[in-house]
Structure formats: structure tokens, C-alpha cells
Design an enzyme around this catalytic site. Structure first.
Site, PDB file in Angstrom:
ATOM      1  N   CYS A 133       0.761  -1.249   0.083  1.00 30.68           N
ATOM      2  CA  CYS A 133      -0.057  -0.017   0.086  1.00 30.68           C
ATOM      3  C   CYS A 133       0.867   1.050   0.025  1.00 30.68           C
ATOM      4  O   CYS A 133       1.592   1.542   1.101  1.00 30.68           O
ATOM      5  CB  CYS A 133      -0.731   0.026   1.250  1.00 30.68           C
ATOM      6  SG  CYS A 133      -2.026   1.434   1.269  1.00 30.68           S
ATOM      7  N   CYS A 136      -0.436   4.267   2.281  1.00 33.04           N
ATOM      8  CA  CYS A 136      -0.208   3.817   3.517  1.00 33.04           C
ATOM      9  C   CYS A 136       1.225   4.085   4.129  1.00 33.04           C
ATOM     10  O   CYS A 136       1.635   4.678   5.087  1.00 33.04           O
ATOM     11  CB  CYS A 136      -0.570   2.620   4.014  1.00 33.04           C
ATOM     12  SG  CYS A 136      -2.134   1.968   3.697  1.00 33.04           S
ATOM     13  N   ASP A 137       2.114   3.501   3.201  1.00 31.18           N
ATOM     14  CA  ASP A 137       3.535   3.441   3.495  1.00 31.18           C
ATOM     15  C   ASP A 137       4.705   4.311   2.723  1.00 31.18           C
ATOM     16  O   ASP A 137       5.883   4.458   3.058  1.00 31.18           O
ATOM     17  CB  ASP A 137       4.198   2.025   3.684  1.00 31.18           C
ATOM     18  CG  ASP A 137       3.316   1.198   4.418  1.00 31.18           C
ATOM     19  OD1 ASP A 137       3.026   1.647   5.527  1.00 31.18           O
ATOM     20  OD2 ASP A 137       3.201   0.080   4.289  1.00 31.18           O
TER      21      ASP A 137
END
Length: 315
Positions: A133, A136-137
Site C-alpha cells: 500500500c 499507507c507507507d
């Protein structure tokens, strides 16, 4: 006899726990079922930096806070792998490998999982450089070199997103052309920070004791082995909804996802779906929480409508 509730929530990730909170706060009896520990994928996330209210929080810590909130109004939690849902009049029967339950409404919050490459280093460095992701990261890899593995829409979209943060993005694909939409390809090809490696059979993710250092692949045409230096590896080779056991209910689309309307209702009355298991584009903790709040209110309205119908019949 199966134990009875107003609402059964299948899945205790962020969406399921939010739905349980809203439903139980409306004075409904609620059971959360999960085949693992509550928190879902948050338990495998080291740091979360994009959830409102926290500059940064450990995934398991956020999961615990959500669980404490979800159970404060009486919602119960139990282990169980759901094997079937059946419609029996106004009741929804839920079978698990730990026992059977019955409820007036069911909320499915089982999520989805990313397909794995199954290569050395993938599991070892999950959360330490291996991600599925970019939203997300990606921020953890600002001004660093990263590798994206895949050639479909998700891989190219996320590669383009990462190019805003990383110093260099190398997209590794096993074929000699992409499967992504043409407009996505054009954007990626035009971006000077995005590189492509074609006909690559990814063999391993390399690293030291704490972090990823590179990706090893074999050129399928020459047979030569190469290493791409990288601090992060983002894998996009497919995502699968966790909807096994729900096929007979008639709520899945051709790919196995669950379509819903804006109230999170499926086409079967009394069955709702939220979070990553839905047919949607953005799969984040925040979107799952939003779905859960809506579903919690929707099941209250649905159960109220059943009670109103009973009153009319008995009037």
C-alpha cells in the site's frame, strides 16, 4: 439452539469494530466474529501516520483503542471462522467452525488480502520495507529508491504516486508490456523519476537484519540475474476479497467482491458489507471506519423497520 443477537458483525478490523460501536450504542445486541485477533491488518502495521487524531500510532495500539471503544456499550467478541450465511425469513443464520448464531442483521467486514509473490524475503521484510500500500507507507520512503512489482492499474497508479515522494521508482514487470490503462501508462512513461525493467522474474527481496536493501530478479530473455538497490518494495500482483462461504447468499459480483449501496446494504435485505470486502477503489482504515459508522446506523434503521412492520401486522 444457536445464540441470538440483533446484529452479527463478521470481521473485527477497523470497519467491523466501528460498526459494532455504532450498533451497540443504539442499544442493539451485537456479536463480533473473527477468525483471528481483533484489529485485522492493523496488527501487522508498525506505524500508522494517516489516521486522524494521531501524528503516529502503532497499528496494534490503534486496534486496541478501537476494540475498547467497540465493546464499551456491550458488544461481544468471539473467535470463529464463518463457513456459511443463510437467510431464514427475517433471520440471518451464521455458521462457524466454533458454533452457530442467528441475528436479525449481518454486517460483513472480512476485508481482502494482497496476493503474495511467495519469494524469499517477502514475509521476512513485511512491514520493514515490503509493503502492499503506497498510500499507507509511501511517506516512509521519501527521497529514497523504491521498487514496484507489477504491471496492472494498481502497480502503475501506485508507482506514479510514489514518484512524488521517492527519489527513484523502478517498476519491475514480468512481461514486455503493461496491462494498465493507456492513460496510466502515458503518465508513468512521461515521469522522469520512473524506470522500467521488463521481462523480469522476481526471485528474492534482499535485506540486512532490519530493512530491505534490494530486489533480485532474473532476465527471462538472457537468463542473467540482477539486483536493483532499493529501500522499499511495493507489491501489486492482485488483491482478493475474503468472501469464501458467502457464495450461496447471492451477494457477490463476478470477481468475488460485494457491491453495496450508500447505506452499505447488499441486494439481500438484512445483509450489509463494509470496508475492503466492498467493490470500491480506496481501501484505508479511514474509509473502513466511515463504512462502519454508516452500517451501524443502517442496521438500526433496518431492525426498526422490521419492528414497525410487526406492529402493523398486530395492530
Amino acid at each position: 439452539m444457536p445464540k441470538s443477537y440483533d446484529v452479527i458483525v463478521i470481521g473485527a478490523g477497523p470497519g467491523g469494530m466501528t460498526a459494532a460501536l455504532y450498533a451497540s450504542r443504539s442499544n442493539l445486541s451485537v456479536l463480533m466474529l473473527d477468525r483471528g485477533i481483533y484489529g485485522g491488518q492493523m496488527n501487522n502495521t508498525a506505524e500508522i501516520e494517516n489516521y486522524p487524531g494521531f501524528n503516529s500510532i502503532l497499528g496494534p495500539d490503534l486496534g486496541q483503542k478501537m476494540y475498547d471503544g467497540a465493546t464499551q456499550f456491550g458488544a461481544e467478541y468471539a473467535y470463529g471462522n464463518v463457513t456459511a450465511i443463510r437467510v431464514n425469513g427475517d433471520l440471518r443464520e451464521v455458521d462457524t467452525d466454533e458454533g452457530n448464531y442467528v441475528a436479525k442483521a449481518v454486517i460483513i467486514a472480512t476485508g481482502a488480502e494482497h496476493r503474495k509473490l511467495g519469494i524469499p524475503g517477502e514475509e521476512d521484510y513485511s512491514g520493514r520495507g515490503v509493503s502492499y500500500c503506497a498510500v499507507c507507507d509511501g511517506a516512509f520512503f521519501k527521497d529514497r529508491e523504491v521498487v514496484v512489482i507489477g504491471g496492472g492499474d494498481s502497480a502503475i497508479e501506485e508507482g506514479t504516486y510514489l514518484a512524488q515522494l521517492a527519489s527513484k521508482v523502478t517498476i519491475v514487470h514480468r512481461r514486455d508490456s503493461l496491462r494498465a490503462q493507456q492513460i496510466l501508462q502515458k503518465r508513468a512513461f512521461a515521469n522522469p523519476k520512473i524506470n522500467f525493467v521488463w521481462n523480469a522474474d522476481t526471485k528474492a527481496i534482499l535485506g540486512d537484519e532490519n530493512k530491505v536493501t534490494g530486489v533480485q530478479y532474473t532476465d527471462k530473455e538472457t537468463g542473467e540475474t540482477h539486483v536493483i538497490p532499493a529501500s522499499g518494495v511495493f507489491i501489486y500482483v492482485g488483491i482478493m476479497p475474503l468472501t469464501e462461504g458467502f457464495e450461496s447468499v447471492g451477494i457477490l459480483d463476478e470477481a468475488g467482491w460485494i457491491p453495496t449501496d450508500e447505506t452499505m446494504a447488499t441486494k439481500v435485505p438484512g445483509i450489509f458489507a463494509i470496508g475492503d470486502v466492498r467493490a470500491k477503489t480506496l481501501r484505508q482504515i479511514t474509509t473502513a471506519v466511515g463504512d462502519g459508522g454508516q452500517a451501524g446506523q443502517s442496521v438500526f434503521d433496518y431492525i426498526q423497520s422490521l419492528q414497525d412492520a410487526d406492529l402493523k401486522v398486530n395492530a
